[in-house]
Every structure is written in C-alpha cells, then in structure tokens.
Write a protein that holds these residues in place. Structure first.
Motif, PDB file in Angstrom:
ATOM      1  N   ARG A 115     -86.149 -31.983  59.415  1.00 43.40           N
ATOM      2  CA  ARG A 115     -86.431 -31.680  60.926  1.00 43.40           C
ATOM      3  C   ARG A 115     -87.708 -31.130  60.563  1.00 43.40           C
ATOM      4  O   ARG A 115     -87.830 -30.142  60.006  1.00 43.40           O
ATOM      5  CB  ARG A 115     -85.665 -30.778  61.760  1.00 43.40           C
ATOM      6  CG  ARG A 115     -86.097 -30.677  63.107  1.00 43.40           C
ATOM      7  CD  ARG A 115     -85.043 -29.912  64.033  1.00 43.40           C
ATOM      8  NE  ARG A 115     -84.857 -28.690  63.547  1.00 43.40           N
ATOM      9  CZ  ARG A 115     -83.453 -28.132  63.382  1.00 43.40           C
ATOM     10  NH1 ARG A 115     -82.367 -28.901  63.468  1.00 43.40           N
ATOM     11  NH2 ARG A 115     -83.395 -27.005  63.104  1.00 43.40           N
ATOM     12  N   ASN A 117     -91.454 -29.491  62.786  1.00 43.38           N
ATOM     13  CA  ASN A 117     -91.702 -28.680  63.806  1.00 43.38           C
ATOM     14  C   ASN A 117     -92.656 -29.456  64.890  1.00 43.38           C
ATOM     15  O   ASN A 117     -93.686 -29.214  64.982  1.00 43.38           O
ATOM     16  CB  ASN A 117     -92.763 -27.440  63.466  1.00 43.38           C
ATOM     17  CG  ASN A 117     -92.008 -26.608  62.819  1.00 43.38           C
ATOM     18  OD1 ASN A 117     -90.811 -26.233  62.824  1.00 43.38           O
ATOM     19  ND2 ASN A 117     -92.521 -25.878  61.513  1.00 43.38           N
ATOM     20  N   VAL A 119     -91.382 -31.107  68.578  1.00 43.90           N
ATOM     21  CA  VAL A 119     -90.409 -30.995  69.732  1.00 43.90           C
ATOM     22  C   VAL A 119     -90.931 -31.186  71.086  1.00 43.90           C
ATOM     23  O   VAL A 119     -92.253 -30.871  71.212  1.00 43.90           O
ATOM     24  CB  VAL A 119     -89.720 -29.579  69.731  1.00 43.90           C
ATOM     25  CG1 VAL A 119     -88.640 -29.815  71.087  1.00 43.90           C
ATOM     26  CG2 VAL A 119     -89.099 -29.151  68.437  1.00 43.90           C
ATOM     27  N   LYS A 158     -84.462 -32.708  74.786  1.00 47.45           N
ATOM     28  CA  LYS A 158     -85.744 -31.993  73.873  1.00 47.45           C
ATOM     29  C   LYS A 158     -85.443 -33.370  72.600  1.00 47.45           C
ATOM     30  O   LYS A 158     -84.515 -33.409  72.118  1.00 47.45           O
ATOM     31  CB  LYS A 158     -85.085 -30.730  73.214  1.00 47.45           C
ATOM     32  CG  LYS A 158     -85.994 -30.280  72.381  1.00 47.45           C
ATOM     33  CD  LYS A 158     -85.853 -28.793  71.825  1.00 47.45           C
ATOM     34  CE  LYS A 158     -84.461 -28.655  70.900  1.00 47.45           C
ATOM     35  NZ  LYS A 158     -84.006 -27.490  70.504  1.00 47.45           N
ATOM     36  N   SER A 160     -86.416 -33.874  68.889  1.00 47.93           N
ATOM     37  CA  SER A 160     -86.653 -33.149  67.564  1.00 47.93           C
ATOM     38  C   SER A 160     -87.072 -34.513  66.731  1.00 47.93           C
ATOM     39  O   SER A 160     -86.279 -35.250  66.489  1.00 47.93           O
ATOM     40  CB  SER A 160     -85.642 -32.524  67.252  1.00 47.93           C
ATOM     41  OG  SER A 160     -85.356 -31.298  68.215  1.00 47.93           O
ATOM     42  N   TYR A 162     -87.805 -36.063  63.085  1.00 53.29           N
ATOM     43  CA  TYR A 162     -87.440 -36.011  61.568  1.00 53.29           C
ATOM     44  C   TYR A 162     -88.260 -36.868  60.745  1.00 53.29           C
ATOM     45  O   TYR A 162     -88.777 -38.005  60.851  1.00 53.29           O
ATOM     46  CB  TYR A 162     -85.911 -36.325  61.423  1.00 53.29           C
ATOM     47  CG  TYR A 162     -84.865 -35.380  61.937  1.00 53.29           C
ATOM     48  CD1 TYR A 162     -84.196 -34.521  61.029  1.00 53.29           C
ATOM     49  CD2 TYR A 162     -84.687 -35.368  63.498  1.00 53.29           C
ATOM     50  CE1 TYR A 162     -83.236 -33.567  61.585  1.00 53.29           C
ATOM     51  CE2 TYR A 162     -83.933 -34.301  63.815  1.00 53.29           C
ATOM     52  CZ  TYR A 162     -83.050 -33.524  62.857  1.00 53.29           C
ATOM     53  OH  TYR A 162     -82.426 -32.463  63.322  1.00 53.29           O
ATOM     54  N   GLU A 203     -77.688 -26.242  66.081  1.00 48.66           N
ATOM     55  CA  GLU A 203     -78.872 -26.723  65.600  1.00 48.66           C
ATOM     56  C   GLU A 203     -79.288 -26.454  64.200  1.00 48.66           C
ATOM     57  O   GLU A 203     -79.948 -27.511  63.587  1.00 48.66           O
ATOM     58  CB  GLU A 203     -80.042 -25.765  66.400  1.00 48.66           C
ATOM     59  CG  GLU A 203     -81.511 -26.160  66.219  1.00 48.66           C
ATOM     60  CD  GLU A 203     -82.389 -25.670  67.164  1.00 48.66           C
ATOM     61  OE1 GLU A 203     -83.588 -25.678  66.862  1.00 48.66           O
ATOM     62  OE2 GLU A 203     -82.015 -24.796  67.995  1.00 48.66           O
ATOM     63  N   LYS A 207     -80.612 -29.151  60.644  1.00 51.00           N
ATOM     64  CA  LYS A 207     -81.815 -28.966  60.168  1.00 51.00           C
ATOM     65  C   LYS A 207     -82.256 -29.910  59.159  1.00 51.00           C
ATOM     66  O   LYS A 207     -83.323 -30.478  58.940  1.00 51.00           O
ATOM     67  CB  LYS A 207     -81.957 -27.401  59.718  1.00 51.00           C
ATOM     68  CG  LYS A 207     -83.468 -27.078  58.979  1.00 51.00           C
ATOM     69  CD  LYS A 207     -83.451 -25.544  58.642  1.00 51.00           C
ATOM     70  CE  LYS A 207     -84.785 -25.300  58.169  1.00 51.00           C
ATOM     71  NZ  LYS A 207     -84.897 -23.666  57.772  1.00 51.00           N
TER      72      LYS A 207
END
Length: 270
Positions: A115, A117, A119, A158, A160, A162, A203, A207
């Motif tokens: 993952r 940063n 979002v 949300k 996220s 990767y 969560e 990761k």
C-alpha cells in the motif's frame, strides 16, 4: 537437430582453417588420438585439437578462445607473449550454470502488493445512476437510485492504492473500504462463480498483501475506460468484475463476467 558428431568446429569460426586431416570420420565425439587436428591461427601460433569426447561447455570455451586468439594479433598490432595468450584463454572461459527445474509458480503467486500513501474518498454509482448503499445490519451492498433527501444513504468509499513488485498489472491496483470502518470489499470463489463480499479486516493486515496467503481477495484492478468510466476487476479472479443489475432496483452488487447480459460493469467515481 544436429548432434555433437555432426558439429564441425571450423564452421563456428569467422574464417576457415586448414586441417591436416579431413573427412566425416573426424568428429569431436570420436575417441581418437591426442593430436588429430592442427590449425594455423597466425604466424607463430598453432593450435592442436584432439578429437576426444568433449562436453558442450568445453566446445564453447574452445570456440570463444579460438576467435579471440585469431583476432588478437590484428588488434594488438604485434605478437602476443605466452602469458598474454594464456590470459586471453582464461578470460574466454564460459561459466557453466546448471538450472534445475523445480516447482512451477504462477505469476499471481509471485506477486507482492504494498500500500502506498495514495487514498481517495469517493462515492460510486453505475452508468444508470444507481448508487451503492449498505442496508443497516447487512454486509451486502445494494444498487439503488436515490432521490431527494436520501443522498446521505450513499456509501462513502476509501480507495487505497497498491503497487506490485512485479509490474504486470493491467491497471491501477486498489482496495475498496467503507469510509471510517474496517469493512473492505473482497472477492472469493464459490463453486464456479466469484462472490463479492463486505469483509471485516484490519488496515494493518492489508499494508502488505501477498497472493500466496489469499489476501489478494481484497484487491481490484481499477481501469478507467471511455469518458471517465471505471471498471473494477478482481485481482485474484481475473475476468470477474464488480457489477450491478441493469434493469432492476434494490439488487445486490455482485461479481460477473464481462459483458454478462443485464449486468453493468462500468461506474462513475464521484
């Protein structure tokens, strides 16, 4: 395919060398005398070749060394010393690497997703303007056309992002979770069909996602097509897409094969 016995060393060299013996009986795999072939490489340089059995590695070493020695006098502009010739031959040696065939791994088993940063908070509706909602106490999402003051029922997601160590993904890889919760959309196979589920997951556990531990069920390929229309394809089960009913209200959001009749696989992200 030619065998080692059909191999003529002089054919591998740029020029032709004259040997003192010729004929099909003098192949590299015949166990004959120690000095059965004599090649004149350059002034003062003769090479004696035996026709004892050789491995492919030895043949390759010999070919590389011969070519280097043949070109060396012209490149150096003079005669080579014994030490220089020896050094050249040693540098020409071909390393032999034995590759053992082991277990075959699929590409998905080799993938690791991390993952980053990045979002995005959003709502998602299909091309018929149906929004995704989650009935109270239900872990199934439904697609409903919301009117008037009911817009607050939209599920806020949300996304996220990767990245993979093996960059072969056809599109951006994302995990979809319900905002301010630990509920993530996941995909698993039941009998012969992929099933979409809303699953409780930490969560921190997401990761780093490895395909071989089954956690890639939480990942989707987010592919933008046409005029800002987006599809969500399961990473674990390629060819299965998040979809909604094209002609009915209050129907579950499900997985389907692409172009399945009466299913919509294109969405707008707001």
């Amino acid at each position: 395919m030619s065998t080692m016995c059909d191999f003529d060393l002089s054919q591998a060299l740029e020029g032709s060398f004259e040997a003192d013996e010729t004929g099909p009986e003098h192949c590299c795999c015949e166990p004959m005398g120690v000095e059965d072939g004599l090649f004149n490489l350059d002034e003062g340089v003769d090479l004696a070749v035996s026709r004892q059995p050789k491995s492919m590695q030895r043949v390759a070493n010999l070919i590389v060394a011969l070519n280097r020695m043949k070109k060396a006098p012209a490149l150096c502009g003079g005669e080579l010393s014994d030490e220089q010739l020896c050094s050249m031959i040693m540098e020409s040696l071909v390393d032999e690497t034995i590759v053992k065939k082991g277990q075959n791994f699929t590409m998905s088993e080799k993938k690791t997703f991390r993952r980053v940063n990045s979002v995005k908070q959003c709502t998602i509706c299909d091309t018929s303007q149906k929004d995704m909602v989650r009935p109270l106490g239900d872990l199934k999402l439904q697609a409903i056309t919301l009117k008037g003051g009911n817009c607050h029922q939209k599920v806020k997601f949300k996304l996220s992002r990767y990245i993979s160590h093996v960059p072969t993904a056809p599109a951006q890889t994302v995990a979809l979770s319900i905002l301010n919760s630990n509920y993530y959309m996941s995909c698993f196979m039941k009998e012969d069909a992929a099933v979409l589920h809303v699953e409780d997951c930490s969560e921190e556990d997401l990761k780093v996602i490895r395909a071989d531990d089954n956690m890639d069920r939480f990942l989707f390929y987010k592919c933008i097509k046409g005029h800002s229309e987006t599809t969500f394809e399961s990473v674990k089960y390629r060819g299965w897409f998040i979809s909604t009913s094209s002609d009915r209200e209050n129907q579950p959001v499900e997985m389907c094969k692409v172009d399945t009749a009466r299913r919509l696989t294109y969405f707008k992200i707001n």
